[in-house]
Design an enzyme around this catalytic site. Structure first.
Site, PDB file in Angstrom:
ATOM      1  N   HIS A   1     -10.608   1.176   2.034  1.00  0.00           N
ATOM      2  CA  HIS A   1     -10.338   2.143   3.169  1.00  0.00           C
ATOM      3  C   HIS A   1     -11.396   2.004   4.168  1.00  0.00           C
ATOM      4  CE1 HIS A   1      -8.472   5.930   4.633  1.00  0.00           C
ATOM      5  NE2 HIS A   1      -9.909   5.977   5.148  1.00  0.00           N
TER       6      HIS A   1
ATOM      7  N   HIS B   1       1.454   5.356  -1.794  1.00  0.00           N
ATOM      8  CA  HIS B   1       1.045   6.519  -2.638  1.00  0.00           C
ATOM      9  C   HIS B   1       2.347   7.034  -3.236  1.00  0.00           C
ATOM     10  CE1 HIS B   1      -2.875   6.682  -0.796  1.00  0.00           C
ATOM     11  NE2 HIS B   1      -2.296   6.270   0.197  1.00  0.00           N
ATOM     12  N   LEU B   2       2.466   7.011  -4.624  1.00  0.00           N
ATOM     13  CA  LEU B   2       3.654   7.541  -5.308  1.00  0.00           C
ATOM     14  C   LEU B   2       3.341   8.917  -6.190  1.00  0.00           C
ATOM     15  CD1 LEU B   2       4.678   4.205  -7.089  1.00  0.00           C
ATOM     16  CD2 LEU B   2       5.530   5.116  -4.900  1.00  0.00           C
TER      17      LEU B   2
ATOM     18  N   HIS C   1      -4.534  -0.598   6.123  1.00  0.00           N
ATOM     19  CA  HIS C   1      -3.903   0.133   7.269  1.00  0.00           C
ATOM     20  C   HIS C   1      -4.643   0.380   8.558  1.00  0.00           C
ATOM     21  CE1 HIS C   1      -6.682   2.995   5.401  1.00  0.00           C
ATOM     22  NE2 HIS C   1      -5.868   3.354   4.288  1.00  0.00           N
TER      23      HIS C   1
ATOM     24  N   HIS D   1       0.938  -1.207  -0.013  1.00  0.00           N
ATOM     25  CA  HIS D   1       0.131  -0.072  -0.027  1.00  0.00           C
ATOM     26  C   HIS D   1       0.877   1.281  -0.021  1.00  0.00           C
ATOM     27  CE1 HIS D   1      -3.889   2.274   1.695  1.00  0.00           C
ATOM     28  NE2 HIS D   1      -2.751   3.088   1.233  1.00  0.00           N
TER      29      HIS D   1
ATOM     30  N   ASP E   1       1.658   2.938   3.588  1.00  0.00           N
ATOM     31  CA  ASP E   1       0.601   3.806   3.421  1.00  0.00           C
ATOM     32  C   ASP E   1       1.369   5.386   3.381  1.00  0.00           C
ATOM     33  OD1 ASP E   1      -1.633   5.185   2.799  1.00  0.00           O
ATOM     34  OD2 ASP E   1      -2.340   5.446   4.939  1.00  0.00           O
TER      35      ASP E   1
ATOM     36  N   LYS F   1      -9.785  -0.424  -5.168  1.00  0.00           N
ATOM     37  CA  LYS F   1      -9.648   0.336  -4.025  1.00  0.00           C
ATOM     38  C   LYS F   1     -11.121   1.005  -3.744  1.00  0.00           C
ATOM     39  CE  LYS F   1      -7.854   2.138  -0.161  1.00  0.00           C
ATOM     40  NZ  LYS F   1      -6.825   2.948   0.005  1.00  0.00           N
TER      41      LYS F   1
HETATM   42  O1  DOR Z   1      -3.179   9.576   5.782  1.00  0.00           O
HETATM   43  C1  DOR Z   1      -3.602   9.248   4.410  1.00  0.00           C
HETATM   44  N1  DOR Z   1      -3.115   9.844   3.459  1.00  0.00           N
HETATM   45  N2  DOR Z   1      -4.515   8.422   4.344  1.00  0.00           N
HETATM   46  C2  DOR Z   1      -5.198   8.144   3.225  1.00  0.00           C
HETATM   47  O2  DOR Z   1      -5.951   7.132   3.233  1.00  0.00           O
HETATM   48  C3  DOR Z   1      -4.793   8.820   2.142  1.00  0.00           C
HETATM   49  C4  DOR Z   1      -3.586   9.174   2.102  1.00  0.00           C
HETATM   50  C5  DOR Z   1      -2.909  10.415   1.050  1.00  0.00           C
HETATM   51  O3  DOR Z   1      -3.414  10.002  -0.245  1.00  0.00           O
HETATM   52  O4  DOR Z   1      -2.614  11.424   1.496  1.00  0.00           O
HETATM   53 ZN    ZN Z   2      -3.464   4.995   1.732  1.00  0.00          ZN
END
Ligand code: DOR
Ligand code: ZN
Length: 340
Positions: free
Chosen positions: A130, A12-13, A168, A10, A241, A93
């Protein structure tokens, strides 16, 4: 300590100018990663995922992005077939609309999407959840528990063959739900939820860089997550995450949710496992359980971890965008030994 190369299930790129720097951190420690689709606009079709994947591969050859689609109210069952047939999409997702960063395009009424979930069950494409309600009358610290009761508990009964990843997880209740569920229900756990409790958002003042969603919980929840992660139970695996945001959007009167940990996620997990004397379980959590759940081969390459202190910089500059990482200006007691 030498372990099989981990995977991040998991992450975020992001995209654009930030992408290259961020992927380079993830790719330094992880062979593969499940890439979250919450871009603006979201990655909602197989074709959009293919183009995003190409952009990632262009800056990180050798790294394997495992793409996902963003479930929207308009997703059709046939998109599931296109995704599965692509061979590079490994999950869809579910963001309840409004639950977190860039979730505006998310789902309003999950039951309306049951035909899509049925197709996912049939095609054996995992659902990544989520798990938070968005009901503003529910306390922010209870949103995961309430989601579990109102929505998640039904899903394995309605779709017994669907693989579900509860993403998460942050509470004792979520960990025990996953333990008691059938084997096609699993969970990712982040390094920050293993190392921090909600006090860390208020240590000496408001700490925006420790704000994420689902929000950090009580110490007893952290301990329950640490128990689950280090238990050897195959249902629990690493999903960092890691969620970078430009510094000014975190240090802001309405700061974004997200903790950036990709610079040292493996080392942070090592610290957490060491805290409870379970370093012997680290490799299976980081490198085996997730791959097995996603039906991927385990990585053959390895990385070396050393008990050697590193100091984390105050920020990273990704294409002119400053991102403050977890432990900024502080130390981490483990390092990855890199052959240079
Ligand atoms: O803290 C978070 N940031 N939780 C998420 O579910 C998304 C993520 C984000 O994309 O910044
Ligand atoms: Zn996330």
């Amino acid at each position: 300590m030498t372990i099989a190369m981990p995977d991040d299930f998991h992450v975020h790129l992001r995209d654009g100018v930030m992408l290259e720097g961020i992927v380079s951190h993830t790719a330094a420690s992880f062979a593969r990663a499940i890439v979250m689709p919450n871009l603006k606009p979201p990655i909602a079709t197989t074709e959009e995922a293919r183009l995003y994947r190409d952009r990632i591969l262009a800056v990180a050859p050798g790294f394997t992005p495992l793409m996902t689609l963003y479930l929207t109210d308009r997703t059709v069952p046939d998109e599931v077939n296109r995704a599965k047939d692509s061979g590079f999409i490994h999950g869809i997702k579910l963001y309840p609309s409004g639950a977190t960063t860039n979730s505006e395009s998310g789902v309003h009424d999950l039951e309306k999407l049951y035909p899509v979930l049925a197709r996912m069950e049939q095609m054996d494409l995992p659902l990544l959840v989520h798990g938070e309600v968005t009901d503003t009358s529910v306390d922010v610290f209870d949103r995961e528990k309430v989601f579990l009761d109102r929505h998640l508990k039904q899903l394995p009964r309605t779709f017994p063959g669907l693989r579900i990843v509860f993403e998460h997880i942050t509470t004792r209740e979520a960990a025990s739900f996953v333990m008691q569920s059938p084997k096609n229900v699993a969970a990712t756990i982040t390094p920050h939820h293993l190392l921090l409790n909600r006090n860390s958002m208020f240590r000496g003042g408001i700490r925006p860089h420790n704000y994420c969603l689902p929000v950090l919980k009580r110490e007893e929840d952290r301990v329950a997550l640490l128990d689950a992660a280090t238990s050897g139970n195959q249902k629990f695996f690493a999903g960092t995450d890691s969620a970078p945001h430009e510094r000014s959007t975190k240090e802001n009167s309405c700061g974004c949710a997200g903790i950036y940990n990709a610079h040292a996620a493996v080392e942070l997990y090592a610290e957490a496992f060491e805290e409870v004397g379970k370093l012997d379980r680290l490799e299976s959590f980081l490198s085996h359980h997730g791959a097995d759940f996603y039906k991927l081969p385990r990585n053959k390459s390895t990385i070396r971890l050393a008990k050697k202190t590193q100091t984390v910089p105050d920020y990273y500059d990704f294409g002119g965008q400053k991102v403050v990482p977890m432990r900024a200006g502080e130390t981490i007691s483990w390092s990855i030994e890199r052959d240079s």
